[in-house]
Design an enzyme around this catalytic site. Structure first.
Site, mmCIF file in Angstrom:
data_model
loop_
_atom_site.group_PDB
_atom_site.id
_atom_site.type_symbol
_atom_site.label_atom_id
_atom_site.label_comp_id
_atom_site.label_asym_id
_atom_site.label_seq_id
_atom_site.Cartn_x
_atom_site.Cartn_y
_atom_site.Cartn_z
ATOM 1 N N ASP A 174 -2.777 -0.531 -13.087
ATOM 2 C CA ASP A 174 -4.451 0.017 -12.830
ATOM 3 C C ASP A 174 -4.940 0.972 -12.998
ATOM 4 O OD1 ASP A 174 -3.404 0.937 -11.250
ATOM 5 O OD2 ASP A 174 -3.897 0.482 -9.018
ATOM 6 N N SER A 175 -4.017 1.706 -13.858
ATOM 7 C CA SER A 175 -4.045 2.840 -14.435
ATOM 8 C C SER A 175 -4.928 2.192 -15.672
ATOM 9 C CB SER A 175 -3.189 3.862 -14.983
ATOM 10 O OG SER A 175 -1.801 2.350 -16.075
ATOM 11 N N ASP A 231 -0.854 -5.562 -12.153
ATOM 12 C CA ASP A 231 -1.214 -4.993 -10.866
ATOM 13 C C ASP A 231 -1.433 -5.668 -9.898
ATOM 14 O OD1 ASP A 231 -0.162 -2.809 -9.838
ATOM 15 O OD2 ASP A 231 -1.108 -0.889 -11.493
ATOM 16 N N LYS A 243 2.703 -6.675 -9.074
ATOM 17 C CA LYS A 243 3.447 -5.155 -8.490
ATOM 18 C C LYS A 243 1.636 -5.116 -7.321
ATOM 19 C CE LYS A 243 2.635 -1.055 -10.013
ATOM 20 N NZ LYS A 243 2.044 -0.586 -9.182
ATOM 21 N N GLU A 281 0.984 -1.864 -3.808
ATOM 22 C CA GLU A 281 1.190 -0.856 -3.082
ATOM 23 C C GLU A 281 1.313 -0.820 -1.901
ATOM 24 O OE1 GLU A 281 -1.025 2.259 -6.606
ATOM 25 O OE2 GLU A 281 -1.679 1.898 -4.630
ATOM 26 N N GLU A 294 7.295 6.677 -7.227
ATOM 27 C CA GLU A 294 6.140 7.803 -7.829
ATOM 28 C C GLU A 294 5.640 9.187 -7.131
ATOM 29 O OE1 GLU A 294 1.392 7.507 -9.411
ATOM 30 O OE2 GLU A 294 2.359 5.983 -9.378
#
Length: 309
Positions: A88-89, A127, A157, A159, A226
């Site tokens: 999502d970057s 993501d 992925k 979070e 991270e």
């Protein structure tokens, strides 16, 4: 994952690793058979989570890069990058958002499908964006299923540590491999009030270790760490039987990931202190654009060899 845009806090000096980094091995050197290595291996089939687990067992370090389009992904695939994250970057470095928060499932799905089409060997991880799994396991399964079915990713992925364990457990039980992400979780930027290093102090370090173990116990095949002090990241890596993927987490993680536009010098302005730029594509592309424009204005392009008769 975070990009350069909002990381002033990330530029503080990280803690010294507990042990010095091992010397870099030649491609394929970590495996009994060079063809089995993640980076530098000779196989042509898709890398799977079983290959990731085997690399951890033999102590092989491996690289991961983000990718958001078929052409760039094909370059990385040809270079031997074994795992690519459609992160999502993309919100920061491709879609023009100020953070990752606005990225949608539609955007992730479209770009993930492009990366899958552009690659043959790499494991593609998609993501789950903000709002696609926070409601609970059922929503997470619905979102992850879409990425697997419509985009063709090999894993997803998401979070969060203990708070996301139930989502991870259902996805894995349903046959969808999950890469977890703890430490700094950029989708929580509004709660953090920025992008601070995570795990500093005894209580915070203990919570981060609990988070990492929780997602491992829930079935995650790897854990992104991270913006974590290097000493703590080393402890987490030693404590888990699944690989850790560091970004701003020191040299002792099993793997390292960077946002590709940071790695290749396409990002403008300052980049986080943990980024090493291996090229200067922003300068290269700018020079090419100016040369093209100068030749058009000067009448030297197109030349006779560029015309049809």
């Amino acid at each position: 994952m975070t990009t350069h845009a909002s990381q002033q806090a990330a530029r503080t000096t990280p803690a010294t690793p507990v042990t010095p980094a091992a010397p870099a091995a030649a491609p394929g050197a970590g495996a009994p058979d060079g063809g089995k290595a993640l980076y530098g291996g000779k196989g042509t089939r898709r890398i799977t989570v079983r290959d990731i687990a085997a690399a951890k067992e033999r102590g092989e370090k491996w690289p991961m890069l983000t990718a958001y389009d078929a052409m760039t992904a094909s370059v990385f695939d040809e270079a031997g990058i074994p795992v690519m994250l459609v992160g999502d970057s993309m919100g920061n470095c491709h879609l023009g958002y100020e953070s990752t928060v606005p990225v949608t499932m539609d955007e992730i799905t479209i770009l993930s499908a492009a990366v899958v089409r552009g690659t043959k060997r790499a494991l593609i991880v998609g993501d789950l964006p903000f709002g696609a799994y926070q409601e609970g396991p059922v929503q997470a399964l619905r979102s992850a299923t879409r990425l697997v079915k419509e985009a063709g990713v090999g894993a997803v992925k998401l979070e969060g540590g203990e708070r996301s364990a139930d989502q991870i457990e259902l996805l894995v039980r349903s046959g969808i491999p999950v890469m977890a992400h703890v430490g700094l979780t950029p989708q929580s930027v509004n709660a953090y009030g920025g992008y601070p290093v995570q795990g500093r102090g005894e209580e915070a370090a203990a919570q981060l270790l609990r988070d990492a173990k929780a997602v491992q116990d829930a079935g995650a095949f790897a854990v992104v760490l991270e913006l974590v002090p290097a000493e703590l990241a080393a402890e987490v890596t030693r404590s888990l039987h699944v690989p850790t993927v560091g970004i701003g987490a020191g040299a002792e993680c099993d793997a390292q990931v960077l946002v590709w536009t940071d790695m290749a010098g396409l990002t403008g302005g300052r980049v986080p202190r943990f980024v090493k730029q291996y090229a200067q594509l922003r300068q290269t592309l700018g020079d090419a654009a100016r040369s093209f424009a100068d030749e058009v204005v000067g009448g030297t392009y197109p030349a006779p060899e560029h015309a049809f008769r």
